[in-house]
Design an enzyme around this catalytic site. Structure first.
Site, short mmCIF file in Angstrom:
data_model
loop_
_atom_site.label_atom_id
_atom_site.label_comp_id
_atom_site.label_asym_id
_atom_site.label_seq_id
_atom_site.Cartn_x
_atom_site.Cartn_y
_atom_site.Cartn_z
N ASP A 205 0.85 -1.20 0.00
CA ASP A 205 0.00 0.00 0.00
C ASP A 205 0.89 1.25 0.00
O ASP A 205 2.04 1.21 -0.44
CB ASP A 205 -0.95 -0.07 1.22
CG ASP A 205 -2.27 0.64 0.98
OD1 ASP A 205 -2.25 1.88 0.83
OD2 ASP A 205 -3.32 -0.01 0.93
N ASP A 206 0.38 2.33 0.50
CA ASP A 206 1.04 3.65 0.45
C ASP A 206 2.39 3.65 1.18
O ASP A 206 2.68 2.76 1.96
CB ASP A 206 0.09 4.67 1.11
CG ASP A 206 0.30 6.06 0.57
OD1 ASP A 206 1.31 6.31 -0.10
OD2 ASP A 206 -0.57 6.91 0.83
N LYS B 135 -3.21 -1.11 -6.96
CA LYS B 135 -4.26 -0.44 -6.17
C LYS B 135 -4.13 1.03 -6.47
O LYS B 135 -3.08 1.64 -6.23
CB LYS B 135 -4.06 -0.72 -4.67
CG LYS B 135 -4.99 0.12 -3.79
CD LYS B 135 -4.94 -0.30 -2.33
CE LYS B 135 -5.80 0.64 -1.48
NZ LYS B 135 -5.86 0.25 -0.07
N ASP C 288 -5.48 4.77 -5.91
CA ASP C 288 -6.23 5.54 -4.91
C ASP C 288 -6.80 6.84 -5.48
O ASP C 288 -6.72 7.09 -6.70
CB ASP C 288 -5.29 5.80 -3.72
CG ASP C 288 -6.00 5.69 -2.39
OD1 ASP C 288 -7.21 5.96 -2.34
OD2 ASP C 288 -5.34 5.34 -1.39
N ARG D 244 -13.42 0.13 -4.97
CA ARG D 244 -13.86 0.36 -3.59
C ARG D 244 -15.20 1.09 -3.65
O ARG D 244 -15.38 2.01 -4.46
CB ARG D 244 -12.83 1.21 -2.86
CG ARG D 244 -11.61 0.42 -2.39
CD ARG D 244 -11.84 -0.20 -1.01
NE ARG D 244 -12.25 0.83 -0.09
CZ ARG D 244 -11.40 1.69 0.49
NH1 ARG D 244 -10.10 1.59 0.28
NH2 ARG D 244 -11.85 2.62 1.31
N ASP E 20 -13.08 4.03 4.05
CA ASP E 20 -12.22 2.99 4.62
C ASP E 20 -12.91 2.23 5.76
O ASP E 20 -13.55 2.83 6.62
CB ASP E 20 -10.94 3.61 5.19
CG ASP E 20 -10.01 4.09 4.10
OD1 ASP E 20 -10.39 4.07 2.92
OD2 ASP E 20 -8.88 4.50 4.44
C1 GAL Z 1 -6.87 5.60 1.45
C2 GAL Z 1 -7.31 4.22 1.04
C3 GAL Z 1 -6.72 3.25 2.03
C4 GAL Z 1 -5.19 3.37 2.03
C5 GAL Z 1 -4.78 4.80 2.29
C6 GAL Z 1 -3.29 4.99 2.06
O1 GAL Z 1 -7.39 6.50 0.55
O2 GAL Z 1 -8.70 4.16 0.99
O3 GAL Z 1 -7.12 1.94 1.71
O4 GAL Z 1 -4.72 2.95 0.79
O5 GAL Z 1 -5.47 5.69 1.45
O6 GAL Z 1 -2.84 6.29 2.33
#
Ligand code: GAL
Length: 518
Positions: free
Chosen positions: A94-95, A170, A172, A228, A232
Protein backbone atom coordinates in the site's frame (compact mmCIF):
# COMPACT_ATOMS: atom_id res chain seq x y z
CA UNK A 1 0.23 -7.65 -33.67
CA UNK A 2 2.95 -5.92 -31.72
CA UNK A 3 0.52 -3.21 -30.67
CA UNK A 4 -1.94 -5.72 -29.15
CA UNK A 5 -1.24 -6.07 -25.46
CA UNK A 6 -1.09 -9.48 -23.78
CA UNK A 7 -4.07 -8.65 -21.61
CA UNK A 8 -6.14 -7.67 -24.61
CA UNK A 9 -5.22 -10.93 -26.28
CA UNK A 10 -6.11 -12.85 -23.13
CA UNK A 11 -9.42 -11.00 -23.09
CA UNK A 12 -10.10 -11.93 -26.68
CA UNK A 13 -9.25 -15.55 -26.00
CA UNK A 14 -11.53 -15.63 -22.99
CA UNK A 15 -14.11 -14.35 -25.41
CA UNK A 16 -16.36 -12.98 -22.71
CA UNK A 17 -18.19 -9.72 -23.11
CA UNK A 18 -18.64 -9.07 -19.42
CA UNK A 19 -16.33 -7.45 -16.94
CA UNK A 20 -13.29 -5.44 -17.76
CA UNK A 21 -12.22 -8.28 -19.99
CA UNK A 22 -8.47 -8.30 -19.35
CA UNK A 23 -8.69 -11.95 -18.37
CA UNK A 24 -7.88 -11.21 -14.71
CA UNK A 25 -9.94 -11.52 -11.51
CA UNK A 26 -12.46 -13.92 -13.03
CA UNK A 27 -13.06 -14.67 -9.36
CA UNK A 28 -12.35 -12.05 -6.66
CA UNK A 29 -8.66 -11.51 -5.94
CA UNK A 30 -7.37 -12.84 -2.64
CA UNK A 31 -4.19 -12.02 -0.78
CA UNK A 32 -2.74 -9.60 1.74
CA UNK A 33 -2.27 -5.82 1.80
CA UNK A 34 0.13 -3.80 3.92
CA UNK A 35 -2.40 -2.07 6.12
CA UNK A 36 -3.95 -2.70 9.45
CA UNK A 37 -5.52 -1.10 12.49
CA UNK A 38 -4.64 2.33 13.84
CA UNK A 39 -1.70 3.21 15.97
CA UNK A 40 -1.35 6.80 17.05
CA UNK A 41 0.56 8.94 16.55
CA UNK A 42 1.84 8.11 13.13
CA UNK A 43 5.50 8.76 12.55
CA UNK A 44 6.05 11.02 9.59
CA UNK A 45 8.38 8.99 7.41
CA UNK A 46 9.18 11.72 4.98
CA UNK A 47 9.25 15.18 6.59
CA UNK A 48 10.82 16.77 3.52
CA UNK A 49 7.64 15.97 1.68
CA UNK A 50 5.61 17.82 4.24
CA UNK A 51 3.85 15.02 6.18
CA UNK A 52 1.45 16.61 8.58
CA UNK A 53 0.96 15.07 11.98
CA UNK A 54 -2.67 14.80 11.00
CA UNK A 55 -1.69 12.15 8.50
CA UNK A 56 -4.11 10.08 10.51
CA UNK A 57 -6.47 7.38 9.76
CA UNK A 58 -7.44 3.89 10.22
CA UNK A 59 -5.79 2.11 7.40
CA UNK A 60 -2.29 2.50 8.63
CA UNK A 61 -0.17 1.50 11.48
CA UNK A 62 1.81 -1.01 9.62
CA UNK A 63 0.83 1.43 6.91
CA UNK A 64 3.88 3.67 6.51
CA UNK A 65 6.06 1.06 8.14
CA UNK A 66 6.56 -0.85 4.90
CA UNK A 67 9.82 -2.44 3.77
CA UNK A 68 11.47 -5.11 1.68
CA UNK A 69 11.68 -7.40 4.71
CA UNK A 70 8.03 -6.86 5.66
CA UNK A 71 6.94 -8.04 2.21
CA UNK A 72 9.29 -11.00 2.15
CA UNK A 73 8.58 -12.12 5.73
CA UNK A 74 4.88 -11.85 4.96
CA UNK A 75 5.31 -13.84 1.77
CA UNK A 76 7.20 -16.56 3.63
CA UNK A 77 4.41 -16.67 6.19
CA UNK A 78 1.78 -16.98 3.47
CA UNK A 79 3.60 -20.06 2.25
CA UNK A 80 4.43 -21.66 5.61
CA UNK A 81 0.97 -21.12 7.11
CA UNK A 82 -0.70 -22.75 4.11
CA UNK A 83 -2.54 -19.52 3.30
CA UNK A 84 -1.01 -19.35 -0.18
CA UNK A 85 -2.20 -22.83 -0.97
CA UNK A 86 -5.69 -22.17 0.29
CA UNK A 87 -5.80 -19.29 -2.20
CA UNK A 88 -4.15 -16.08 -0.93
CA UNK A 89 -1.80 -15.27 -3.78
CA UNK A 90 -1.50 -11.47 -4.01
CA UNK A 91 0.98 -9.56 -1.83
CA UNK A 92 -0.05 -5.94 -2.17
CA UNK A 93 2.07 -3.02 -1.03
CA UNK A 94 0.00 0.00 0.00
CA UNK A 95 1.04 3.65 0.45
CA UNK A 96 4.42 4.99 1.64
CA UNK A 97 6.79 2.91 -0.46
CA UNK A 98 8.17 5.72 -2.58
CA UNK A 99 10.92 8.26 -2.06
CA UNK A 100 8.35 10.96 -2.39
CA UNK A 101 9.85 12.48 -5.48
CA UNK A 102 10.68 11.56 -9.05
CA UNK A 103 14.15 11.40 -10.57
CA UNK A 104 15.35 13.94 -13.09
CA UNK A 105 13.66 11.98 -15.88
CA UNK A 106 10.43 11.89 -13.91
CA UNK A 107 10.58 8.19 -13.03
CA UNK A 108 9.11 7.18 -9.70
CA UNK A 109 11.69 6.24 -7.11
CA UNK A 110 11.35 3.74 -4.28
CA UNK A 111 12.44 4.81 -0.80
CA UNK A 112 15.99 3.48 -0.58
CA UNK A 113 15.93 2.90 3.15
CA UNK A 114 12.79 0.80 2.95
CA UNK A 115 13.59 -0.92 -0.35
CA UNK A 116 17.38 -0.87 -0.77
CA UNK A 117 17.28 -3.48 -3.54
CA UNK A 118 14.56 -1.66 -5.51
CA UNK A 119 11.11 -2.98 -6.35
CA UNK A 120 12.10 -5.41 -9.11
CA UNK A 121 14.13 -7.54 -6.68
CA UNK A 122 11.16 -7.66 -4.30
CA UNK A 123 8.84 -8.69 -7.12
CA UNK A 124 11.27 -11.40 -8.24
CA UNK A 125 11.45 -12.87 -4.72
CA UNK A 126 7.67 -12.76 -4.35
CA UNK A 127 7.24 -14.49 -7.71
CA UNK A 128 9.77 -17.15 -6.75
CA UNK A 129 7.44 -18.11 -3.90
CA UNK A 130 4.55 -18.64 -6.28
CA UNK A 131 2.90 -15.34 -5.31
CA UNK A 132 1.90 -12.20 -7.20
CA UNK A 133 2.99 -8.65 -6.45
CA UNK A 134 0.72 -5.62 -6.05
CA UNK A 135 1.74 -1.95 -6.01
CA UNK A 136 -0.01 1.24 -5.02
CA UNK A 137 -0.41 4.72 -6.45
CA UNK A 138 -3.02 7.44 -6.58
CA UNK A 139 -4.95 9.09 -9.40
CA UNK A 140 -3.85 12.37 -7.92
CA UNK A 141 -0.83 14.63 -7.72
CA UNK A 142 0.05 12.88 -4.44
CA UNK A 143 -0.87 9.63 -2.72
CA UNK A 144 -2.94 9.86 0.45
CA UNK A 145 0.22 9.89 2.56
CA UNK A 146 1.59 12.61 0.31
CA UNK A 147 4.11 10.81 -1.81
CA UNK A 148 4.28 11.32 -5.58
CA UNK A 149 1.01 10.37 -7.29
CA UNK A 150 0.44 9.23 -10.86
CA UNK A 151 -2.01 11.80 -12.19
CA UNK A 152 -0.71 13.02 -15.55
CA UNK A 153 2.19 10.53 -15.31
CA UNK A 154 0.09 7.46 -16.01
CA UNK A 155 1.94 6.13 -19.03
CA UNK A 156 5.39 6.48 -17.51
CA UNK A 157 4.32 5.03 -14.15
CA UNK A 158 2.53 2.09 -15.76
CA UNK A 159 5.74 1.35 -17.67
CA UNK A 160 7.71 1.50 -14.45
CA UNK A 161 5.30 -0.88 -12.71
CA UNK A 162 5.41 -3.32 -15.63
CA UNK A 163 9.20 -3.22 -15.76
CA UNK A 164 9.34 -4.06 -12.05
CA UNK A 165 7.14 -7.12 -12.58
CA UNK A 166 4.02 -5.75 -10.92
CA UNK A 167 0.86 -7.89 -11.25
CA UNK A 168 -1.67 -5.62 -9.51
CA UNK A 169 -2.23 -1.90 -9.03
CA UNK A 170 -4.26 -0.44 -6.17
CA UNK A 171 -5.09 3.00 -7.49
CA UNK A 172 -6.23 5.54 -4.91
CA UNK A 173 -8.16 8.80 -5.06
CA UNK A 174 -6.35 11.39 -2.96
CA UNK A 175 -5.26 14.79 -4.27
CA UNK A 176 -7.13 14.46 -7.54
CA UNK A 177 -6.91 18.22 -8.16
CA UNK A 178 -10.65 18.60 -8.34
CA UNK A 179 -11.10 16.16 -11.17
CA UNK A 180 -14.17 14.48 -9.74
CA UNK A 181 -17.81 15.34 -9.18
CA UNK A 182 -19.51 13.49 -12.02
CA UNK A 183 -19.21 9.86 -13.09
CA UNK A 184 -17.77 11.01 -16.43
CA UNK A 185 -14.99 13.09 -14.87
CA UNK A 186 -13.94 10.28 -12.52
CA UNK A 187 -14.26 7.70 -15.27
CA UNK A 188 -11.98 9.69 -17.54
CA UNK A 189 -9.38 10.14 -14.82
CA UNK A 190 -9.24 6.40 -14.06
CA UNK A 191 -9.47 5.42 -17.72
CA UNK A 192 -6.08 6.98 -18.47
CA UNK A 193 -4.32 4.53 -16.15
CA UNK A 194 -6.39 1.60 -17.45
CA UNK A 195 -5.23 2.36 -20.98
CA UNK A 196 -1.66 2.91 -19.80
CA UNK A 197 -1.58 -0.44 -17.99
CA UNK A 198 -2.99 -2.18 -21.05
CA UNK A 199 -0.41 -0.56 -23.28
CA UNK A 200 2.42 -2.12 -21.26
CA UNK A 201 1.42 -5.57 -22.48
CA UNK A 202 1.72 -6.99 -18.95
CA UNK A 203 -1.48 -8.29 -17.37
CA UNK A 204 -1.93 -6.06 -14.31
CA UNK A 205 -5.03 -6.39 -12.17
CA UNK A 206 -6.50 -2.89 -11.84
CA UNK A 207 -8.09 -2.11 -8.49
CA UNK A 208 -9.73 1.30 -8.01
CA UNK A 209 -9.75 2.85 -4.56
CA UNK A 210 -12.07 5.80 -5.12
CA UNK A 211 -14.24 5.04 -2.08
CA UNK A 212 -17.50 4.71 -4.02
CA UNK A 213 -17.43 8.27 -5.33
CA UNK A 214 -19.26 9.29 -8.47
CA UNK A 215 -21.33 6.09 -8.60
CA UNK A 216 -18.28 3.96 -9.38
CA UNK A 217 -20.43 0.83 -9.12
CA UNK A 218 -22.09 1.92 -12.38
CA UNK A 219 -18.90 2.33 -14.42
CA UNK A 220 -16.05 0.58 -12.58
CA UNK A 221 -16.57 -2.68 -14.44
CA UNK A 222 -15.83 -0.99 -17.77
CA UNK A 223 -12.24 -0.25 -16.88
CA UNK A 224 -11.24 -2.02 -13.66
CA UNK A 225 -11.22 -5.40 -11.97
CA UNK A 226 -12.54 -4.02 -8.68
CA UNK A 227 -13.66 -0.75 -7.20
CA UNK A 228 -13.86 0.36 -3.59
CA UNK A 229 -17.51 1.20 -2.88
CA UNK A 230 -17.21 2.77 0.59
CA UNK A 231 -15.03 4.84 2.85
CA UNK A 232 -12.22 2.99 4.62
CA UNK A 233 -13.22 0.10 6.86
CA UNK A 234 -12.29 0.09 10.52
CA UNK A 235 -12.14 -2.67 13.03
CA UNK A 236 -15.73 -2.53 14.36
CA UNK A 237 -18.82 -4.58 13.66
CA UNK A 238 -21.65 -2.09 14.14
CA UNK A 239 -20.19 1.01 15.79
CA UNK A 240 -21.27 4.13 13.91
CA UNK A 241 -18.70 6.88 13.47
CA UNK A 242 -19.08 10.43 12.25
CA UNK A 243 -16.09 9.95 9.95
CA UNK A 244 -18.00 7.40 7.90
CA UNK A 245 -20.73 8.90 5.78
CA UNK A 246 -22.73 7.50 2.93
CA UNK A 247 -24.03 4.60 4.98
CA UNK A 248 -27.25 4.86 3.06
CA UNK A 249 -26.75 3.45 -0.41
CA UNK A 250 -29.58 5.52 -1.76
CA UNK A 251 -28.08 8.85 -0.74
CA UNK A 252 -27.35 10.61 -4.04
CA UNK A 253 -25.46 13.36 -2.27
CA UNK A 254 -22.74 11.14 -0.92
CA UNK A 255 -19.61 13.10 -1.72
CA UNK A 256 -17.37 12.31 1.24
CA UNK A 257 -17.41 8.60 1.99
CA UNK A 258 -14.84 9.09 4.73
CA UNK A 259 -13.17 6.49 6.92
CA UNK A 260 -14.10 4.51 10.03
CA UNK A 261 -16.83 2.52 8.31
CA UNK A 262 -18.08 -0.48 10.25
CA UNK A 263 -18.76 -3.89 8.74
CA UNK A 264 -22.50 -3.26 9.06
CA UNK A 265 -22.41 0.17 7.39
CA UNK A 266 -20.44 -1.19 4.42
CA UNK A 267 -22.90 -4.08 4.03
CA UNK A 268 -25.87 -1.74 4.08
CA UNK A 269 -24.24 0.53 1.56
CA UNK A 270 -23.45 -2.25 -0.92
CA UNK A 271 -26.89 -3.83 -0.55
CA UNK A 272 -28.43 -1.67 -3.28
CA UNK A 273 -25.85 -2.68 -5.87
CA UNK A 274 -24.42 -6.03 -4.74
CA UNK A 275 -25.56 -7.42 -8.09
CA UNK A 276 -22.93 -5.30 -9.89
CA UNK A 277 -20.31 -7.94 -8.99
CA UNK A 278 -19.37 -10.00 -12.00
CA UNK A 279 -16.46 -12.10 -13.27
CA UNK A 280 -13.67 -9.62 -14.00
CA UNK A 281 -15.15 -6.76 -11.93
CA UNK A 282 -16.02 -6.74 -8.22
CA UNK A 283 -17.39 -4.43 -5.56
CA UNK A 284 -14.46 -3.95 -3.16
CA UNK A 285 -15.71 -3.74 0.43
CA UNK A 286 -12.15 -2.87 1.57
CA UNK A 287 -9.60 -5.03 3.31
CA UNK A 288 -10.37 -7.61 5.96
CA UNK A 289 -10.00 -6.60 9.60
CA UNK A 290 -9.81 -10.23 10.79
CA UNK A 291 -6.93 -10.55 13.25
CA UNK A 292 -6.64 -6.88 14.17
CA UNK A 293 -8.27 -7.32 17.55
CA UNK A 294 -11.31 -5.02 17.51
CA UNK A 295 -13.98 -7.66 16.98
CA UNK A 296 -14.95 -10.96 18.57
CA UNK A 297 -14.37 -14.33 16.97
CA UNK A 298 -18.05 -14.50 15.95
CA UNK A 299 -17.92 -11.00 14.47
CA UNK A 300 -14.80 -11.78 12.46
CA UNK A 301 -16.38 -15.00 11.15
CA UNK A 302 -19.46 -13.03 10.09
CA UNK A 303 -17.32 -10.30 8.48
CA UNK A 304 -15.27 -12.89 6.55
CA UNK A 305 -18.36 -14.87 5.47
CA UNK A 306 -20.09 -11.74 4.19
CA UNK A 307 -17.04 -10.39 2.30
CA UNK A 308 -16.69 -13.81 0.60
CA UNK A 309 -20.39 -14.08 -0.26
CA UNK A 310 -20.56 -10.48 -1.52
CA UNK A 311 -17.61 -11.35 -3.77
CA UNK A 312 -15.40 -8.62 -2.39
CA UNK A 313 -11.69 -9.05 -2.94
CA UNK A 314 -10.38 -10.83 0.19
CA UNK A 315 -7.27 -8.94 1.19
CA UNK A 316 -6.07 -9.69 4.69
CA UNK A 317 -5.16 -6.46 6.49
CA UNK A 318 -3.39 -7.77 9.59
CA UNK A 319 0.23 -8.42 10.46
CA UNK A 320 0.86 -12.01 9.39
CA UNK A 321 4.12 -12.18 11.30
CA UNK A 322 2.23 -12.13 14.60
CA UNK A 323 -0.93 -13.92 13.50
CA UNK A 324 -2.75 -15.94 16.16
CA UNK A 325 -3.96 -19.51 15.61
CA UNK A 326 -7.57 -18.33 15.95
CA UNK A 327 -7.08 -15.80 13.18
CA UNK A 328 -5.58 -18.48 10.93
CA UNK A 329 -8.55 -20.79 11.49
CA UNK A 330 -10.96 -18.09 10.33
CA UNK A 331 -9.05 -17.05 7.21
CA UNK A 332 -8.09 -20.52 6.01
CA UNK A 333 -11.62 -21.95 5.85
CA UNK A 334 -11.87 -23.47 2.34
CA UNK A 335 -15.65 -23.84 2.50
CA UNK A 336 -15.97 -20.04 2.80
CA UNK A 337 -13.27 -19.31 0.24
CA UNK A 338 -15.10 -21.65 -2.15
CA UNK A 339 -18.06 -19.26 -1.96
CA UNK A 340 -15.79 -16.36 -2.90
CA UNK A 341 -14.14 -18.32 -5.71
CA UNK A 342 -17.34 -19.87 -7.05
CA UNK A 343 -17.12 -19.91 -10.87
CA UNK A 344 -20.59 -18.47 -11.38
CA UNK A 345 -19.36 -15.16 -9.91
CA UNK A 346 -22.64 -13.86 -8.50
CA UNK A 347 -22.81 -12.02 -5.18
CA UNK A 348 -25.44 -12.60 -2.52
CA UNK A 349 -28.29 -10.12 -2.33
CA UNK A 350 -30.15 -8.83 0.71
CA UNK A 351 -33.56 -10.52 0.84
CA UNK A 352 -34.76 -9.44 4.30
CA UNK A 353 -33.72 -6.76 6.76
CA UNK A 354 -35.36 -6.51 10.18
CA UNK A 355 -34.62 -3.49 12.36
CA UNK A 356 -37.23 -4.33 14.96
CA UNK A 357 -34.73 -6.03 17.28
CA UNK A 358 -32.73 -5.17 20.39
CA UNK A 359 -30.24 -2.35 19.81
CA UNK A 360 -26.69 -2.25 21.16
CA UNK A 361 -25.08 0.59 23.10
CA UNK A 362 -24.61 2.53 19.87
CA UNK A 363 -28.29 2.26 19.04
CA UNK A 364 -27.51 -0.25 16.31
CA UNK A 365 -29.37 -3.50 15.82
CA UNK A 366 -30.77 -5.40 12.84
CA UNK A 367 -30.86 -8.83 11.24
CA UNK A 368 -30.43 -9.75 7.58
CA UNK A 369 -31.06 -12.63 5.24
CA UNK A 370 -28.55 -12.73 2.36
CA UNK A 371 -28.93 -15.24 -0.43
CA UNK A 372 -27.31 -15.97 -3.77
CA UNK A 373 -26.80 -18.49 -6.52
CA UNK A 374 -23.71 -20.66 -6.81
CA UNK A 375 -22.50 -22.73 -9.74
CA UNK A 376 -24.11 -26.12 -10.15
CA UNK A 377 -27.47 -24.95 -8.83
CA UNK A 378 -26.33 -24.59 -5.20
CA UNK A 379 -27.38 -21.61 -3.11
CA UNK A 380 -25.50 -19.73 -0.39
CA UNK A 381 -27.61 -18.45 2.50
CA UNK A 382 -26.37 -16.25 5.34
CA UNK A 383 -28.42 -15.40 8.40
CA UNK A 384 -26.73 -12.33 9.82
CA UNK A 385 -27.44 -11.10 13.34
CA UNK A 386 -26.29 -7.56 14.23
CA UNK A 387 -28.88 -7.28 17.02
CA UNK A 388 -27.93 -7.04 20.68
CA UNK A 389 -29.46 -10.44 21.44
CA UNK A 390 -29.32 -14.06 20.32
CA UNK A 391 -32.17 -14.67 17.88
CA UNK A 392 -33.85 -17.72 16.47
CA UNK A 393 -33.82 -16.71 12.83
CA UNK A 394 -35.69 -18.42 10.07
CA UNK A 395 -35.91 -18.09 6.32
CA UNK A 396 -38.47 -19.86 4.19
CA UNK A 397 -37.54 -21.25 0.79
CA UNK A 398 -39.88 -18.65 -0.62
CA UNK A 399 -37.70 -15.94 0.94
CA UNK A 400 -34.43 -17.67 0.09
CA UNK A 401 -35.40 -17.93 -3.59
CA UNK A 402 -37.15 -14.59 -3.74
CA UNK A 403 -34.82 -13.41 -6.48
CA UNK A 404 -35.63 -16.43 -8.66
CA UNK A 405 -39.32 -15.65 -8.54
CA UNK A 406 -41.45 -13.72 -6.05
CA UNK A 407 -44.15 -15.14 -3.74
CA UNK A 408 -42.85 -18.70 -3.87
CA UNK A 409 -43.12 -18.93 -7.64
CA UNK A 410 -39.48 -20.04 -8.06
CA UNK A 411 -39.14 -23.76 -8.83
CA UNK A 412 -36.37 -23.93 -6.24
CA UNK A 413 -38.87 -23.02 -3.51
CA UNK A 414 -40.85 -26.13 -4.34
CA UNK A 415 -38.10 -28.68 -3.92
CA UNK A 416 -36.22 -30.13 -0.94
CA UNK A 417 -32.68 -29.03 -0.03
CA UNK A 418 -29.76 -30.40 1.96
CA UNK A 419 -28.17 -27.84 4.26
CA UNK A 420 -24.38 -27.71 4.67
CA UNK A 421 -22.81 -25.67 7.50
CA UNK A 422 -19.85 -23.73 6.07
CA UNK A 423 -18.10 -23.37 9.41
CA UNK A 424 -18.41 -26.96 10.64
CA UNK A 425 -15.02 -27.91 9.16
CA UNK A 426 -13.05 -25.09 10.80
CA UNK A 427 -9.45 -26.09 11.57
CA UNK A 428 -8.82 -26.99 15.22
CA UNK A 429 -6.65 -24.64 17.25
CA UNK A 430 -3.98 -27.26 18.09
CA UNK A 431 -3.27 -27.84 14.40
CA UNK A 432 -3.17 -24.09 13.76
CA UNK A 433 -0.79 -23.62 16.68
CA UNK A 434 1.61 -26.22 15.30
CA UNK A 435 1.44 -24.68 11.84
CA UNK A 436 2.34 -21.23 13.15
CA UNK A 437 5.33 -22.41 15.17
CA UNK A 438 8.25 -20.21 14.22
CA UNK A 439 10.86 -22.52 12.76
CA UNK A 440 12.39 -23.09 9.37
CA UNK A 441 11.07 -26.57 8.84
CA UNK A 442 8.63 -25.89 6.05
CA UNK A 443 8.30 -29.59 5.26
CA UNK A 444 6.92 -30.45 8.66
CA UNK A 445 4.24 -27.80 8.29
CA UNK A 446 3.38 -29.06 4.84
CA UNK A 447 3.11 -32.50 6.40
CA UNK A 448 0.78 -31.15 9.10
CA UNK A 449 -1.49 -29.58 6.49
CA UNK A 450 -1.55 -32.86 4.62
CA UNK A 451 -2.42 -34.79 7.76
CA UNK A 452 -5.17 -32.29 8.49
CA UNK A 453 -6.35 -33.03 4.94
CA UNK A 454 -6.35 -29.28 4.26
CA UNK A 455 -7.54 -28.01 0.90
CA UNK A 456 -4.69 -27.07 -1.46
CA UNK A 457 -5.92 -24.87 -4.28
CA UNK A 458 -2.42 -24.76 -5.83
CA UNK A 459 -2.85 -28.49 -6.48
CA UNK A 460 -6.54 -28.36 -7.41
CA UNK A 461 -8.33 -25.11 -8.23
CA UNK A 462 -11.60 -24.22 -6.52
CA UNK A 463 -13.33 -24.66 -9.85
CA UNK A 464 -12.06 -28.23 -10.17
CA UNK A 465 -12.69 -29.01 -6.51
CA UNK A 466 -16.27 -27.81 -6.75
CA UNK A 467 -16.80 -29.72 -9.94
CA UNK A 468 -15.69 -32.92 -8.26
CA UNK A 469 -17.81 -32.18 -5.16
CA UNK A 470 -14.81 -32.06 -2.79
CA UNK A 471 -16.37 -32.31 0.69
CA UNK A 472 -13.87 -29.82 2.14
CA UNK A 473 -15.44 -27.14 -0.05
CA UNK A 474 -19.04 -27.99 0.66
CA UNK A 475 -19.08 -27.79 4.44
CA UNK A 476 -20.82 -30.36 6.60
CA UNK A 477 -24.37 -31.53 6.01
CA UNK A 478 -26.30 -30.67 9.16
CA UNK A 479 -29.97 -30.71 8.18
CA UNK A 480 -32.36 -30.56 5.29
CA UNK A 481 -35.36 -28.48 4.27
CA UNK A 482 -38.53 -30.05 2.89
CA UNK A 483 -40.12 -28.63 -0.25
CA UNK A 484 -41.84 -25.38 0.67
CA UNK A 485 -40.15 -25.52 4.08
CA UNK A 486 -38.11 -23.19 6.26
CA UNK A 487 -34.53 -22.98 7.48
CA UNK A 488 -34.48 -22.16 11.22
CA UNK A 489 -31.41 -21.65 13.32
CA UNK A 490 -30.24 -19.93 16.47
CA UNK A 491 -27.94 -17.08 15.49
CA UNK A 492 -25.94 -15.67 18.36
CA UNK A 493 -25.63 -11.94 19.01
CA UNK A 494 -23.24 -10.30 16.53
CA UNK A 495 -22.63 -13.39 14.44
CA UNK A 496 -23.76 -15.07 11.26
CA UNK A 497 -24.66 -18.60 10.21
CA UNK A 498 -23.55 -19.46 6.69
CA UNK A 499 -24.90 -22.37 4.66
CA UNK A 500 -24.65 -24.00 1.26
CA UNK A 501 -27.94 -25.47 0.04
CA UNK A 502 -27.69 -28.44 -2.32
CA UNK A 503 -30.23 -30.32 -4.28
CA UNK A 504 -30.34 -33.73 -2.57
CA UNK A 505 -31.33 -35.74 -5.59
CA UNK A 506 -33.20 -35.12 -8.73
CA UNK A 507 -31.70 -32.48 -10.97
CA UNK A 508 -33.79 -29.54 -12.03
CA UNK A 509 -33.34 -28.18 -15.52
CA UNK A 510 -31.39 -25.28 -14.12
CA UNK A 511 -29.18 -27.64 -12.13
CA UNK A 512 -27.99 -29.62 -15.13
CA UNK A 513 -27.62 -26.50 -17.17
CA UNK A 514 -25.59 -24.79 -14.48
CA UNK A 515 -23.50 -27.93 -14.00
CA UNK A 516 -22.15 -27.42 -17.52
CA UNK A 517 -20.95 -23.95 -16.53
CA UNK A 518 -18.57 -25.64 -14.13
C1 GAL B 1 -6.87 5.60 1.45
C2 GAL B 1 -7.31 4.22 1.04
C3 GAL B 1 -6.72 3.25 2.03
C4 GAL B 1 -5.19 3.37 2.03
C5 GAL B 1 -4.78 4.80 2.29
C6 GAL B 1 -3.29 4.99 2.06
O1 GAL B 1 -7.39 6.50 0.55
O2 GAL B 1 -8.70 4.16 0.99
O3 GAL B 1 -7.12 1.94 1.71
O4 GAL B 1 -4.72 2.95 0.79
O5 GAL B 1 -5.47 5.69 1.45
O6 GAL B 1 -2.84 6.29 2.33
Amino acid sequence: MASLSVSVIVGLLVGSTIGVNNGLARTPQIGWVSSKKPKYPLVCSNPSHGCADTLENNWNSLGCDVSDSLLLDTSDKLVSSGLRDVGYTYVVLDDCWSAGRRDSDQWLLADRKKFPRGMKAVADDIHALGLLFGMYSSAGEMTCARFAGSLDFESQDAQAFASWGVDYLKYDNCYHMGRFGTPQISYNRYDVMWKALNATGRPILYSLSNWGEDYVHTWGMSLANSWRMSGDIYDAFTRPDALCSCGDAKDPHCIAPGTHCSVLSIMNRVSAFSDRAQPGGWNDLDMLEVGNGGMTDDEYKAHFSMWAALKSPLLMGHDLRTMSPTTLTILNNPAIIAISQDPLGLAVNLALRDTNVKKDKYGMGETHLWTGQLAGGDQVVILFNAADQDIHMSASLEEIFYYEGPEGSAPQAKQAWDVYDLWAGRMDIETAQKILVDDDDLRSREQLLKEANWYNSSAMSYKEGLKSGDPRLLGKKTSSIAAGGTLSVLVKRHSAEAFRLRNPGEKTARYSMAKDEL
